[in-house]
Design a protein around this motif. Structure first.
Motif, mmCIF file in Angstrom:
data_model
loop_
_atom_site.group_PDB
_atom_site.id
_atom_site.type_symbol
_atom_site.label_atom_id
_atom_site.label_comp_id
_atom_site.label_asym_id
_atom_site.label_seq_id
_atom_site.Cartn_x
_atom_site.Cartn_y
_atom_site.Cartn_z
ATOM 1 N N GLU A 239 0.831 -1.199 0.000
ATOM 2 C CA GLU A 239 0.000 0.000 0.000
ATOM 3 C C GLU A 239 0.870 1.256 0.000
ATOM 4 O O GLU A 239 0.538 2.247 -0.666
ATOM 5 N N GLU A 240 1.967 1.221 0.756
ATOM 6 C CA GLU A 240 2.886 2.358 0.761
ATOM 7 C C GLU A 240 3.525 2.522 -0.621
ATOM 8 O O GLU A 240 3.689 3.639 -1.122
ATOM 9 N N LYS B 174 1.153 4.164 -2.989
ATOM 10 C CA LYS B 174 1.112 5.631 -2.866
ATOM 11 C C LYS B 174 2.235 6.265 -3.683
ATOM 12 O O LYS B 174 2.023 7.256 -4.395
ATOM 13 N N ARG C 230 1.585 5.946 -7.429
ATOM 14 C CA ARG C 230 0.538 6.863 -7.885
ATOM 15 C C ARG C 230 1.082 8.289 -8.002
ATOM 16 O O ARG C 230 0.704 9.030 -8.911
ATOM 17 N N THR C 231 1.957 8.654 -7.085
ATOM 18 C CA THR C 231 2.611 9.961 -7.205
ATOM 19 C C THR C 231 3.478 9.989 -8.458
ATOM 20 O O THR C 231 3.497 10.961 -9.218
ATOM 21 N N SER D 292 -4.001 9.702 -4.812
ATOM 22 C CA SER D 292 -3.904 8.582 -3.872
ATOM 23 C C SER D 292 -5.296 8.013 -3.612
ATOM 24 O O SER D 292 -6.309 8.712 -3.708
ATOM 25 N N HIS E 169 7.564 10.984 -0.915
ATOM 26 C CA HIS E 169 6.537 10.353 -1.742
ATOM 27 C C HIS E 169 7.075 9.944 -3.114
ATOM 28 O O HIS E 169 6.419 9.203 -3.840
#
Length: 303
Positions: free
Chosen positions: A87-88, A91, A94-95, A101, A295
């Motif tokens: 999941e991290e 993120k 997606r960035t 997010s 990120h």
């Protein structure tokens, strides 16, 4: 009733017994009672023996079952940890792909609400076993939902990345140096010199002086020199709205106007300018707006 016994090797050894009808019946009843009692005791002994053997076998199986459930819970814990890592990474990806997010409320959909309690015959032999099984079922249900959500998310990310492969070269996606300690991040903090609360636009990475600094994406060096409190700095225009900024450098190893690639060596960590210790001040800007550099760290290492 008369019984006669004659021995073959003697003419004189002849024995006779006479029983009345009542004596015969009484003797017969006694024999039947004794035989029944013997059979009952024998059956009772065998039943008790077989029961103890079966009980011991069930204890062994129950111990194995408890051990198996504990192992399953441990394995599920490890899988949940791996899912948190995914999941991290989601993120960051997606960035990287310039996608929003996934909302936390969406991630939590379907986690709660499962309150059905099972009642099985195992609970009499293993107290608490039903609760453990229910807990495992809930964990599996949650993981199944998370996996489905991540599959959909990664499919969207893959499609976006495939369509924007050239743009991706311009997105800062690696750490600017190997190792180091992530110190102060983006956000408000107390100024180490004045004590006043000020907004910190980047990430401070503590490292020894001379630690090598690398470009985090393809681009062109637009500044390379001294800049007031920042000391020795490098600013790179990566295109597509992305800029990165590297400050407090000990040495600058590129010149203004140089074309660089992701992972190229550009400088060394230092303590120049308004700085209290050797570190790299690193910023990422997207169309002029400071971003959280963490990120964008898709890879822990440069290669």
């Amino acid at each position: 009733m008369r019984f006669v016994v004659i021995r073959d090797d003697s003419d004189v050894n002849v024995h006779q017994w006479s029983l009345s009808q009542g004596s015969f019946i009484a003797t017969s009843v006694l024999v039947i009672v004794l035989s029944s009692a013997l059979l009952f005791l024998t059956a009772e002994f065998l039943t008790h023996y077989l029961y103890e053997a079966k009980l011991e076998e069930m204890r062994d199986k129950n111990t194995s079952l408890v051990s198996l459930i504990s192992e399953l819970q441990s394995d599920l814990g490890e899988i949940q940890t791996d899912m948190s890592d995914l999941e991290e990474k989601d993120k960051a990806l997606r960035t990287y792909a310039n996608l929003p997010s996934i909302d936390q409320d969406i991630r939590r959909v379907g986690v709660g609400g499962y309150s059905e309690r099972r009642k099985s015959s195992l609970s009499e032999l293993l107290p608490g076993i039903d609760e453990k099984i229910t807990s495992i079922e809930m964990d599996i249900s949650e993981l199944r939902r998370k996996v489905r959500l991540e599959k959909e998310s990664y499919a969207a990310i893959y499609s976006t990345i495939k369509d924007n492969s050239q743009r991706l070269k311009s997105i800062p996606s690696i750490r600017p140096l190997d190792g180091g300690y992530l110190n102060t991040g983006i956000g408000y903090r107390n100024d180490p010199f004045t004590g006043e609360k000020r907004f910190h636009h980047g990430l401070d990475i503590s490292a020894n002086r001379g630690t090598l600094v690398y470009a985090t994406a393809d681009g062109k060096v637009v500044s390379a020199g001294k800049l007031g409190n920042y000391g020795n700095i490098i600013k790179i225009n990566h295109g597509h709205g992305y800029h990165t900024f590297y400050a407090h450098l000990h040495k600058i190893l590129v010149k203004r106007g140089a074309e660089i690639k992701r992972g190229n060596l550009i400088g060394q960590v230092g303590n120049t300018g308004r700085s209290t210790a050797s570190h790299l001040h690193y910023e990422v800007h997207y169309f002029g707006t400071p971003q959280d550099p963490e990120h964008y760290f898709l890879a822990r290492n440069l290669r």
